[in-house]
Scaffold this motif. Structure first.
Motif, PDB file in Angstrom:
ATOM      1  N   VAL A   1      -2.749   4.870 -55.496  1.00  0.00           N
ATOM      2  CA  VAL A   1      -3.631   5.795 -54.795  1.00  0.00           C
ATOM      3  C   VAL A   1      -4.770   5.029 -54.134  1.00  0.00           C
ATOM      4  CG1 VAL A   1      -5.309   7.656 -55.143  1.00  0.00           C
ATOM      5  CG2 VAL A   1      -3.045   7.813 -56.177  1.00  0.00           C
ATOM      6  N   THR A   2      -5.345   4.087 -54.845  1.00  0.00           N
ATOM      7  CA  THR A   2      -6.437   3.279 -54.279  1.00  0.00           C
ATOM      8  C   THR A   2      -5.946   2.485 -53.073  1.00  0.00           C
ATOM      9  OG1 THR A   2      -7.407   3.088 -56.483  1.00  0.00           O
ATOM     10  CG2 THR A   2      -8.168   1.535 -54.811  1.00  0.00           C
ATOM     11  N   PHE A   3      -4.779   1.889 -53.183  1.00  0.00           N
ATOM     12  CA  PHE A   3      -4.208   1.126 -52.073  1.00  0.00           C
ATOM     13  C   PHE A   3      -3.983   2.020 -50.855  1.00  0.00           C
ATOM     14  CE2 PHE A   3      -0.403  -0.357 -49.803  1.00  0.00           C
ATOM     15  CZ  PHE A   3      -0.866  -1.589 -49.357  1.00  0.00           C
ATOM     16  N   ASN A   4      -3.431   3.213 -51.063  1.00  0.00           N
ATOM     17  CA  ASN A   4      -3.175   4.115 -49.952  1.00  0.00           C
ATOM     18  C   ASN A   4      -4.460   4.595 -49.301  1.00  0.00           C
ATOM     19  OD1 ASN A   4      -0.333   4.149 -49.859  1.00  0.00           O
ATOM     20  ND2 ASN A   4      -0.273   5.457 -51.666  1.00  0.00           N
ATOM     21  N   ILE A   5      -5.507   4.801 -50.088  1.00  0.00           N
ATOM     22  CA  ILE A   5      -6.793   5.202 -49.515  1.00  0.00           C
ATOM     23  C   ILE A   5      -7.367   4.074 -48.664  1.00  0.00           C
ATOM     24  CG2 ILE A   5      -9.196   5.719 -50.104  1.00  0.00           C
ATOM     25  CD1 ILE A   5      -8.110   7.371 -52.456  1.00  0.00           C
ATOM     26  N   ILE A   6      -7.280   2.847 -49.137  1.00  0.00           N
ATOM     27  CA  ILE A   6      -7.791   1.712 -48.369  1.00  0.00           C
ATOM     28  C   ILE A   6      -7.035   1.561 -47.051  1.00  0.00           C
ATOM     29  CG2 ILE A   6      -7.938  -0.824 -48.338  1.00  0.00           C
ATOM     30  CD1 ILE A   6      -8.561  -0.635 -51.363  1.00  0.00           C
ATOM     31  N   ILE A   7      -5.726   1.677 -47.089  1.00  0.00           N
ATOM     32  CA  ILE A   7      -4.927   1.552 -45.870  1.00  0.00           C
ATOM     33  C   ILE A   7      -5.222   2.710 -44.917  1.00  0.00           C
ATOM     34  CG2 ILE A   7      -2.575   1.474 -44.944  1.00  0.00           C
ATOM     35  CD1 ILE A   7      -3.456  -1.072 -46.382  1.00  0.00           C
ATOM     36  N   ALA A   8      -5.449   3.915 -45.447  1.00  0.00           N
ATOM     37  CA  ALA A   8      -5.785   5.058 -44.595  1.00  0.00           C
ATOM     38  C   ALA A   8      -7.128   4.842 -43.899  1.00  0.00           C
ATOM     39  CB  ALA A   8      -5.809   6.342 -45.423  1.00  0.00           C
ATOM     40  N   VAL A   9      -8.096   4.288 -44.609  1.00  0.00           N
ATOM     41  CA  VAL A   9      -9.404   4.005 -43.996  1.00  0.00           C
ATOM     42  C   VAL A   9      -9.251   2.952 -42.896  1.00  0.00           C
ATOM     43  CG1 VAL A   9     -11.678   3.009 -44.446  1.00  0.00           C
ATOM     44  CG2 VAL A   9     -10.752   4.731 -45.986  1.00  0.00           C
ATOM     45  N   LEU A  10      -8.441   1.934 -43.138  1.00  0.00           N
ATOM     46  CA  LEU A  10      -8.191   0.930 -42.107  1.00  0.00           C
ATOM     47  C   LEU A  10      -7.484   1.539 -40.896  1.00  0.00           C
ATOM     48  CD1 LEU A  10      -7.144  -2.135 -44.295  1.00  0.00           C
ATOM     49  CD2 LEU A  10      -9.290  -1.795 -43.062  1.00  0.00           C
ATOM     50  N   ALA A  11      -6.578   2.479 -41.127  1.00  0.00           N
ATOM     51  CA  ALA A  11      -5.897   3.146 -40.021  1.00  0.00           C
ATOM     52  C   ALA A  11      -6.885   3.964 -39.189  1.00  0.00           C
ATOM     53  CB  ALA A  11      -4.776   4.046 -40.548  1.00  0.00           C
ATOM     54  N   VAL A  12      -7.835   4.606 -39.845  1.00  0.00           N
ATOM     55  CA  VAL A  12      -8.869   5.333 -39.110  1.00  0.00           C
ATOM     56  C   VAL A  12      -9.683   4.356 -38.257  1.00  0.00           C
ATOM     57  CG1 VAL A  12     -10.992   6.675 -39.375  1.00  0.00           C
ATOM     58  CG2 VAL A  12      -8.987   7.250 -40.726  1.00  0.00           C
ATOM     59  N   GLY A  13      -9.948   3.170 -38.779  1.00  0.00           N
ATOM     60  CA  GLY A  13     -10.647   2.145 -38.008  1.00  0.00           C
ATOM     61  C   GLY A  13      -9.854   1.701 -36.788  1.00  0.00           C
ATOM     62  N   VAL A  14      -8.547   1.557 -36.937  1.00  0.00           N
ATOM     63  CA  VAL A  14      -7.690   1.184 -35.800  1.00  0.00           C
ATOM     64  C   VAL A  14      -7.721   2.284 -34.746  1.00  0.00           C
ATOM     65  CG1 VAL A  14      -5.291   0.770 -35.106  1.00  0.00           C
ATOM     66  CG2 VAL A  14      -6.211  -0.348 -37.128  1.00  0.00           C
ATOM     67  N   ILE A  15      -7.652   3.538 -35.185  1.00  0.00           N
ATOM     68  CA  ILE A  15      -7.705   4.658 -34.248  1.00  0.00           C
ATOM     69  C   ILE A  15      -9.040   4.681 -33.510  1.00  0.00           C
ATOM     70  CG2 ILE A  15      -7.755   7.180 -34.084  1.00  0.00           C
ATOM     71  CD1 ILE A  15      -5.778   7.186 -36.487  1.00  0.00           C
ATOM     72  N   ALA A  16     -10.134   4.496 -34.246  1.00  0.00           N
ATOM     73  CA  ALA A  16     -11.458   4.512 -33.628  1.00  0.00           C
ATOM     74  C   ALA A  16     -11.629   3.360 -32.643  1.00  0.00           C
ATOM     75  CB  ALA A  16     -12.538   4.456 -34.706  1.00  0.00           C
ATOM     76  N   SER A  17     -11.143   2.185 -32.998  1.00  0.00           N
ATOM     77  CA  SER A  17     -11.288   1.051 -32.082  1.00  0.00           C
ATOM     78  C   SER A  17     -10.405   1.214 -30.849  1.00  0.00           C
ATOM     79  CB  SER A  17     -10.982  -0.256 -32.792  1.00  0.00           C
ATOM     80  OG  SER A  17      -9.627  -0.306 -33.178  1.00  0.00           O
ATOM     81  N   ALA A  18      -9.245   1.836 -30.999  1.00  0.00           N
ATOM     82  CA  ALA A  18      -8.384   2.085 -29.837  1.00  0.00           C
ATOM     83  C   ALA A  18      -9.036   3.086 -28.890  1.00  0.00           C
ATOM     84  CB  ALA A  18      -7.020   2.600 -30.286  1.00  0.00           C
ATOM     85  N   ILE A  19      -9.672   4.099 -29.446  1.00  0.00           N
ATOM     86  CA  ILE A  19     -10.355   5.083 -28.605  1.00  0.00           C
ATOM     87  C   ILE A  19     -11.578   4.448 -27.939  1.00  0.00           C
ATOM     88  CG2 ILE A  19     -11.687   7.236 -28.649  1.00  0.00           C
ATOM     89  CD1 ILE A  19      -9.711   8.186 -30.838  1.00  0.00           C
ATOM     90  N   ASP A  20     -12.324   3.655 -28.699  1.00  0.00           N
ATOM     91  CA  ASP A  20     -13.528   3.018 -28.167  1.00  0.00           C
ATOM     92  C   ASP A  20     -13.195   2.007 -27.068  1.00  0.00           C
ATOM     93  OD1 ASP A  20     -16.339   2.470 -28.101  1.00  0.00           O
ATOM     94  OD2 ASP A  20     -15.905   0.609 -29.196  1.00  0.00           O
ATOM     95  N   GLY A  21     -12.133   1.255 -27.228  1.00  0.00           N
ATOM     96  CA  GLY A  21     -11.776   0.239 -26.248  1.00  0.00           C
ATOM     97  C   GLY A  21     -10.679   0.661 -25.304  1.00  0.00           C
ATOM     98  N   TRP A  22     -10.563   1.933 -25.035  1.00  0.00           N
ATOM     99  CA  TRP A  22      -9.478   2.466 -24.206  1.00  0.00           C
ATOM    100  C   TRP A  22      -9.444   1.810 -22.827  1.00  0.00           C
ATOM    101  CZ3 TRP A  22      -5.580   5.468 -25.819  1.00  0.00           C
ATOM    102  CH2 TRP A  22      -4.736   6.021 -24.851  1.00  0.00           C
ATOM    103  N   ASP A  23     -10.602   1.618 -22.206  1.00  0.00           N
ATOM    104  CA  ASP A  23     -10.636   1.064 -20.848  1.00  0.00           C
ATOM    105  C   ASP A  23     -10.466  -0.453 -20.829  1.00  0.00           C
ATOM    106  OD1 ASP A  23     -11.051   3.595 -19.786  1.00  0.00           O
ATOM    107  OD2 ASP A  23     -13.232   3.430 -19.996  1.00  0.00           O
ATOM    108  N   GLU A  24     -10.858  -1.139 -21.886  1.00  0.00           N
ATOM    109  CA  GLU A  24     -10.806  -2.594 -21.893  1.00  0.00           C
ATOM    110  C   GLU A  24      -9.450  -3.152 -22.321  1.00  0.00           C
ATOM    111  OE1 GLU A  24     -13.375  -1.130 -23.829  1.00  0.00           O
ATOM    112  OE2 GLU A  24     -14.861  -1.177 -22.224  1.00  0.00           O
ATOM    113  N   MET A  25      -8.722  -2.414 -23.145  1.00  0.00           N
ATOM    114  CA  MET A  25      -7.465  -2.922 -23.689  1.00  0.00           C
ATOM    115  C   MET A  25      -6.273  -2.314 -22.970  1.00  0.00           C
ATOM    116  SD  MET A  25      -7.919  -3.101 -27.818  1.00  0.00           S
ATOM    117  CE  MET A  25      -7.961  -1.350 -28.024  1.00  0.00           C
ATOM    118  N   LYS A  26      -5.279  -3.147 -22.711  1.00  0.00           N
ATOM    119  CA  LYS A  26      -4.038  -2.638 -22.120  1.00  0.00           C
ATOM    120  C   LYS A  26      -3.153  -1.998 -23.192  1.00  0.00           C
ATOM    121  CE  LYS A  26      -3.882  -6.051 -18.457  1.00  0.00           C
ATOM    122  NZ  LYS A  26      -3.159  -7.182 -17.874  1.00  0.00           N
TER     123      LYS A  26
END
Length: 67
Positions: free
Chosen positions: A14-39
């Motif tokens: 459960v702890t491992f899955n929570i950590i990976i879920a938080v990292l996935a939220v970070g990936v989503i946020a960074s993709a949205i934030d860098g939408w114009d800069e990243m291909k």
């Protein structure tokens, strides 16, 4: 004794899955934030969403299993 091992493995899972879920939220946020800069922003957005949903599903199954 066997029961304690299963409980500890469940807590670690459960702890491992929570950590990976938080990292996935970070990936989503960074993709949205860098939408114009990243291909590859759409790829990272989809990847983050898929990872997040699979981890939520595994957390749901773990909760259902322990209840």
């Amino acid at each position: 004794m066997r029961q304690n091992i299963n409980i500890n493995n469940t807590k670690v899972g459960v702890t491992f899955n929570i950590i990976i879920a938080v990292l996935a939220v970070g990936v989503i946020a960074s993709a949205i934030d860098g939408w114009d800069e990243m291909k590859r922003a759409p790829f990272y957005l989809v990847l983050g969403i898929v990872i997040l949903f699979t981890r939520i599903w595994r957390l749901y199954k773990a909760k259902k299993h322990t209840s």
